[in-house]
Design a protein around this motif. Structure first.
Motif, PDB file in Angstrom:
ATOM      1  N   CYS C 142       0.834  -1.210   0.000  1.00 15.89           N
ATOM      2  CA  CYS C 142       0.000   0.000   0.000  1.00 15.89           C
ATOM      3  C   CYS C 142       0.866   1.257   0.000  1.00 15.89           C
ATOM      4  N   LEU C 143       1.966   1.208   0.738  1.00 20.05           N
ATOM      5  CA  LEU C 143       2.884   2.350   0.758  1.00 20.05           C
ATOM      6  C   LEU C 143       3.488   2.574  -0.629  1.00 20.05           C
ATOM      7  N   ILE C 144       3.867   1.455  -1.282  1.00 21.67           N
ATOM      8  CA  ILE C 144       4.428   1.569  -2.629  1.00 21.67           C
ATOM      9  C   ILE C 144       3.382   2.147  -3.583  1.00 21.67           C
ATOM     10  N   VAL C 145       2.149   1.690  -3.427  1.00 22.71           N
ATOM     11  CA  VAL C 145       1.061   2.205  -4.264  1.00 22.71           C
ATOM     12  C   VAL C 145       0.942   3.717  -4.083  1.00 22.71           C
ATOM     13  N   LEU C 146       1.024   4.156  -2.847  1.00 21.15           N
ATOM     14  CA  LEU C 146       0.896   5.589  -2.573  1.00 21.15           C
ATOM     15  C   LEU C 146       2.020   6.375  -3.264  1.00 21.15           C
ATOM     16  N   LEU C 147       3.239   5.862  -3.129  1.00 17.76           N
ATOM     17  CA  LEU C 147       4.375   6.549  -3.752  1.00 17.76           C
ATOM     18  C   LEU C 147       4.226   6.594  -5.268  1.00 17.76           C
ATOM     19  N   ALA C 148       3.815   5.465  -5.844  1.00 16.97           N
ATOM     20  CA  ALA C 148       3.660   5.403  -7.296  1.00 16.97           C
ATOM     21  C   ALA C 148       2.549   6.332  -7.752  1.00 16.97           C
ATOM     22  N   MET C 149       1.469   6.366  -6.958  1.00 15.83           N
ATOM     23  CA  MET C 149       0.309   7.180  -7.312  1.00 15.83           C
ATOM     24  C   MET C 149       0.677   8.664  -7.360  1.00 15.83           C
ATOM     25  N   ILE C 150       1.503   9.080  -6.406  1.00  9.79           N
ATOM     26  CA  ILE C 150       1.907  10.492  -6.372  1.00  9.79           C
ATOM     27  C   ILE C 150       2.682  10.842  -7.639  1.00  9.79           C
ATOM     28  N   GLY C 151       3.598   9.960  -8.038  1.00 16.65           N
ATOM     29  CA  GLY C 151       4.365  10.213  -9.255  1.00 16.65           C
ATOM     30  C   GLY C 151       3.479  10.258 -10.479  1.00 16.65           C
ATOM     31  N   ILE C 152       2.564   9.286 -10.556  1.00 16.95           N
ATOM     32  CA  ILE C 152       1.664   9.210 -11.707  1.00 16.95           C
ATOM     33  C   ILE C 152       0.777  10.447 -11.791  1.00 16.95           C
ATOM     34  N   VAL C 153       0.282  10.882 -10.654  1.00 19.53           N
ATOM     35  CA  VAL C 153      -0.612  12.046 -10.643  1.00 19.53           C
ATOM     36  C   VAL C 153       0.162  13.333 -10.951  1.00 19.53           C
ATOM     37  N   ALA C 154       1.390  13.442 -10.443  1.00 21.14           N
ATOM     38  CA  ALA C 154       2.181  14.658 -10.704  1.00 21.14           C
ATOM     39  C   ALA C 154       2.332  14.868 -12.206  1.00 21.14           C
ATOM     40  N   ILE C 155       2.711  13.799 -12.892  1.00 20.55           N
ATOM     41  CA  ILE C 155       2.885  13.863 -14.353  1.00 20.55           C
ATOM     42  C   ILE C 155       1.530  13.992 -15.058  1.00 20.55           C
ATOM     43  N   GLY C 156       0.607  13.121 -14.667  1.00 17.98           N
ATOM     44  CA  GLY C 156      -0.669  13.037 -15.377  1.00 17.98           C
ATOM     45  C   GLY C 156      -1.497  14.311 -15.277  1.00 17.98           C
ATOM     46  N   THR C 157      -1.443  14.995 -14.134  1.00 20.75           N
ATOM     47  CA  THR C 157      -2.208  16.235 -13.980  1.00 20.75           C
ATOM     48  C   THR C 157      -1.707  17.289 -14.964  1.00 20.75           C
ATOM     49  N   LEU C 158      -0.389  17.381 -15.083  1.00 22.38           N
ATOM     50  CA  LEU C 158       0.186  18.349 -16.019  1.00 22.38           C
ATOM     51  C   LEU C 158      -0.224  18.020 -17.449  1.00 22.38           C
ATOM     52  N   PHE C 159      -0.100  16.741 -17.815  1.00 24.88           N
ATOM     53  CA  PHE C 159      -0.413  16.362 -19.193  1.00 24.88           C
ATOM     54  C   PHE C 159      -1.909  16.448 -19.470  1.00 24.88           C
ATOM     55  N   SER C 160      -2.711  16.254 -18.447  1.00 27.88           N
ATOM     56  CA  SER C 160      -4.153  16.424 -18.623  1.00 27.88           C
ATOM     57  C   SER C 160      -4.467  17.867 -19.006  1.00 27.88           C
ATOM     58  N   ALA C 161      -3.784  18.812 -18.349  1.00 28.79           N
ATOM     59  CA  ALA C 161      -3.990  20.229 -18.663  1.00 28.79           C
ATOM     60  C   ALA C 161      -3.542  20.539 -20.083  1.00 28.79           C
ATOM     61  N   MET C 162      -2.481  19.849 -20.529  1.00 29.55           N
ATOM     62  CA  MET C 162      -1.996  20.090 -21.880  1.00 29.55           C
ATOM     63  C   MET C 162      -2.910  19.425 -22.913  1.00 29.55           C
ATOM     64  N   ALA C 163      -3.245  18.170 -22.650  1.00 29.49           N
ATOM     65  CA  ALA C 163      -3.986  17.393 -23.655  1.00 29.49           C
ATOM     66  C   ALA C 163      -5.341  18.023 -23.963  1.00 29.49           C
ATOM     67  N   VAL C 164      -5.969  18.621 -22.959  1.00 33.09           N
ATOM     68  CA  VAL C 164      -7.317  19.148 -23.152  1.00 33.09           C
ATOM     69  C   VAL C 164      -7.314  20.296 -24.161  1.00 33.09           C
ATOM     70  N   ASN C 165      -6.184  20.968 -24.328  1.00 30.20           N
ATOM     71  CA  ASN C 165      -6.109  22.088 -25.268  1.00 30.20           C
ATOM     72  C   ASN C 165      -5.664  21.676 -26.667  1.00 30.20           C
ATOM     73  N   THR C 166      -5.495  20.386 -26.892  1.00 30.68           N
ATOM     74  CA  THR C 166      -5.021  19.950 -28.208  1.00 30.68           C
ATOM     75  C   THR C 166      -6.167  19.315 -28.991  1.00 30.68           C
ATOM     76  N   ARG C 167      -5.884  19.070 -30.267  1.00 29.75           N
ATOM     77  CA  ARG C 167      -6.931  18.503 -31.109  1.00 29.75           C
ATOM     78  C   ARG C 167      -7.219  17.053 -30.747  1.00 29.75           C
ATOM     79  N   LEU C 168      -6.211  16.340 -30.227  1.00 26.13           N
ATOM     80  CA  LEU C 168      -6.406  14.904 -30.007  1.00 26.13           C
ATOM     81  C   LEU C 168      -6.970  14.575 -28.629  1.00 26.13           C
ATOM     82  N   ALA C 169      -6.900  15.532 -27.699  1.00 28.27           N
ATOM     83  CA  ALA C 169      -7.412  15.396 -26.338  1.00 28.27           C
ATOM     84  C   ALA C 169      -7.267  13.997 -25.741  1.00 28.27           C
TER      85      ALA C 169
END
Lengths: 253, 247, 232
Positions: C142-169
């Motif tokens: 569970c601790l590993i999951v938490l650590l991995a989740m933080i990394g995934i969300v850090a990257i994914g949140t940024l790319f979500s903001a980028m992807a929404v403004n593109t044609r391919l979303a």
């Protein structure tokens, strides 16, 4: 009542601008490109006809003269993309963005060449088209995906300033990502297999002739790298001019 | 009488998109209680100007000051601005009240709940406050959106075609609201195609063509009967000149 | 007249945004339920992709967990900025006095909670279907999951903001994110394989260290990069 003069009409489509810029753009394929292509041809004549085959690997070793040089060219181009991404976010200079784009596209070509030749060589020497424990192969594969994503992102945005900003952000993050992938793949493969020694440049005993061919392949590919990047950069300039001309025409109507 | 303070000061403002100059060297100054109606044809740069003043777009050149503070650097300057555009900026899954209250919290209001109630009451939509925005008609959504934009009692209100989609009740509520805001010292910048609507509300009127303010009058200097025709003549004249320069 | 207005601090406004996102999620529930069903369904399907007599369920559980986590994360991340784009709610956030960084952190907190809620169901489901024993090992997982989740969300949140403004979303988000998930998934999977196999912690630590370093580097980098992804 005050009425300011309408100055916009003369300014938005300056008629003198277009031809001057088009003249300023140099042709994409010029002497450097020709020299680079001829040098590659010369390199292979030497590699195939005038360099002795490797005692252990036989003809398969010839692929070194394209494989390693291609990867070096790719890594150089990727490094320039990352660097230009930083420069763009810092100075907001369009030239940095254009150079980053040119390098990314060229890098993808060289990465593809490197992956294919690596796979072919691996098939002869390791007996498998793909091995995950080879760090270079694995790392390059993931790098290929990152560069491909970079180019897809560029293709998905029309507004030039936004495209430049977004791709610069991705370029910088990718530069931070590579050490992590490298480290992870290293730890993953270190457990399975001792580090492969075959691919270390210079480690296998090379005859002086082989060494000369090998080293000149670096020089030749660097030249080709630069020629490609320069040509792609100029195509980028031409494309922007065409887009600007279209925008000006559309506005005038 | 002491001169009323300058609410918003726009100086030498330009904004380019690539090579295209959407806003080209605009100077504006609005005092508290002013209402400037900004007219212009499609693509004149009105919306871009508004978005730069709102802080949504970076200016290529020039600066915006709100209450003497630089908009780009000072969050307190942004806290004084309200933006109403043709997009509702609401979250459809939340209720009208939740939307407005969320905005009130973003501005750090001491009592977000009662501020939200007050704003909704002004826009005469309190009876539907607890309906999700999704369930409201376009016009009602617009009223909620206006309530959201003015919940923090901004001193500068930017309006981009605010009357679009409003019915008679909504239009009246909006006009009353704007009058109230002006009387409490807010400066309004109203972008619209409709000359009549603009002139009815404004204390000053300006015409924007190709990113420049080409005409700027106090409302007293305007003959409301002929202004519309003069505006059209300016736009058509510019179009003819542009066509000539391309040919 | 504006005496009541004070600019809220970064963490206060971040929490406001996270709470708003979760309220929307709680109201609609579509993304959450679909991500949840996807996760459990994928767990079940993966069970039948190996020969039980060759590889035991406990051996393949970690691999399944990480594939499922990555893809259900993408479902939630997709929505993070899509809800802002619909009626340009993001404009209201950008006009308001809160900082760009607070917006990013708020979005990321919302996404971590979203993803955490899915894991809260998916991990017990994994333990149930793959016959894992609850105990100390599961806690570390569970601790590993938490650590991995933080990394995934850090990257994914940024790319979500980028992807929404593109044609391919929708298409672009996985394409951008997955290469960045590679080290996270590799490290987390290797660490959890060892934990579940009962290997000593000394063999797990090196992987966790990379994971923690990844989290720190990308939280900082993405927070700094985020303002560049907004309209300027």
């Amino acid at each position: 009542m005050t009425t300011a003069p309408l100055r916009g009409a003369e300014q938005s489509a300056p008629p003198h601008f277009q031809p001057t810029s088009a003249r300023q753009v140099k042709p994409a394929l010029d002497w450097l490109f020709a020299v680079a292509v001829l040098a590659v041809a010369g390199l292979y004549v030497r590699a195939l006809a005038f360099t002795p085959p490797d005692a252990l690997q036989g003809m398969a070793q010839k692929i070194y003269y394209i494989h390693i040089a291609a990867w070096l060219s790719a890594y150089l181009a990727v490094a320039i993309t990352a660097l230009m991404s930083i420069v763009y976010l810092w100075l907001h200079d369009d030239r940095a963005d254009r150079l980053a784009e040119a390098c990314a596209e060229v890098a993808l070509i060289f990465l593809t060449v490197g992956l294919c030749t690596g796979s072919i060589w691996g098939h002869r020497i390791w007996g498998a088209w793909w091995v995950w424990w080879d760090m270079r192969l694995t790392l390059t594969l993931f790098l290929w995906f990152v560069v491909a994503a970079y180019l897809v992102l560029r293709g998905a945005i029309e507004e030039p300033a936004m495209r430049a900003r977004y791709s610069a952000v991705l370029g910088i993050l990718a530069a931070l990502l590579i050490p992590f992938i490298h480290l992870s793949v290293y730890m993953f493969s270190a457990r399975l297999h001792p580090m492969p020694v075959a691919l270390q440049p210079g480690a296998p005993k090379m005859s002086p002739q082989m060494l000369v061919t090998f080293l000149s392949s670096f020089v030749v590919f660097m030249l080709l790298d630069i020629a490609f990047i320069r040509a792609r950069y100029r195509i980028g300039v031409l494309r922007e001019l065409a887009a600007a001309a279209e925008a000006d025409g559309g506005e005038g109507r | 009488m002491a001169p009323t303070p300058v609410a918003v000061e726009v100086s030498g403002l330009s904004r380019s998109f690539g090579r295209r100059r959407a806003v080209d060297g605009v100077d504006l100054s609005l005092r508290s209680g002013d209402c400037l109606a900004l007219f212009g044809p499609n693509g004149a740069g009105k919306t871009t100007l508004l978005r730069v003043i709102a802080g949504l777009l970076k200016p290529t050149a020039g600066a915006v000051h709100v209450g003497g503070r630089a908009l780009r650097d000072d969050a307190r300057a942004r806290a004084q601005v309200g933006l109403i555009s043709h997009q509702s900026m609401l979250y459809r899954a939340l209720t009208a009240r939740e939307n407005v209250e969320f905005a009130a919290r973003l501005y750090g209001l001491a009592d977000p709940a009662s501020a939200a109630t007050r704003a909704l009451e002004h826009m005469r939509i309190l009876d539907r406050a607890d309906a999700p925005v999704r369930a409201l008609s376009r016009g009602l959504q617009q009223r909620v959106s206006i309530a959201r934009a003015i919940v923090h009692e901004p001193t500068v209100v930017l309006l981009d075609e605010p009357y679009t989609g409003l019915d008679a009740v909504g239009s009246a509520a909006l006009s009353d609201m704007l009058m109230l805001l002006r009387s409490t010292g807010a400066a309004l910048l109203l972008v619209t195609h409709s000359v009549d609507e603009g002139l009815a509300l404004a204390s000053r009127a300006a015409i924007m063509i190709r990113g420049r303010i080409v005409r700027h009058d106090a409302i007293g200097a305007i003959d409301a009967n002929t202004y519309g025709a003069e505006y059209r003549a300016l736009v058509i004249g510019d179009g003819a000149r542009a066509a000539a320069s391309v040919a | 007249m504006n005496g009541a207005t004070r600019v809220p601090g970064t963490l206060t406004s971040a929490w406001l945004i996270a709470r708003k996102d979760l309220a929307i999620e709680f109201r609609t529930r579509t993304a959450f339920l679909s991500a949840l069903v996807f996760a459990v369904l994928a767990l079940c399907i993966f069970y039948f992709t190996w020969d039980e007599s060759i590889i035991t369920a406990a051996d393949r559980a970690p691999g399944v967990l990480w594939v499922v986590l990555a893809f259900s994360a993408l479902l939630g991340l997709q929505r993070s900025f899509a809800i802002e784009d619909h009626d340009r709610g993001i404009d209201a956030l950008l006009v308001s006095p809160i900082s760009r960084e607070a917006l990013y952190i708020g979005k990321a907190i919302g996404n971590v909670i979203f993803l955490g809620a899915i894991e809260l169901v998916a991990i017990p489901a994994l333990a149930l279907f793959y016959n894992l024993h609850f105990g100390r090992a599961m806690l570390i997982v569970c601790l590993i999951v938490l650590l991995a989740m933080i990394g995934i969300v850090a990257i994914g949140t940024l790319f979500s903001a980028m992807a929404v403004n593109t044609r391919l979303a929708e298409l672009l988000l996985p394409m951008l994110s997955l290469p960045f998930f590679v080290p996270v998934l590799m490290d987390a999977a290797q660490a959890s394989v060892r934990v579940l196999a009962g290997a000593p912690m000394s063999t797990v630590w090196p992987w966790l260290k990379i994971l923690i370093a990844f989290d720190i580097v990308f939280i900082v980098a993405c927070t700094l990069a985020f303002p560049f992804t907004l309209e300027e």
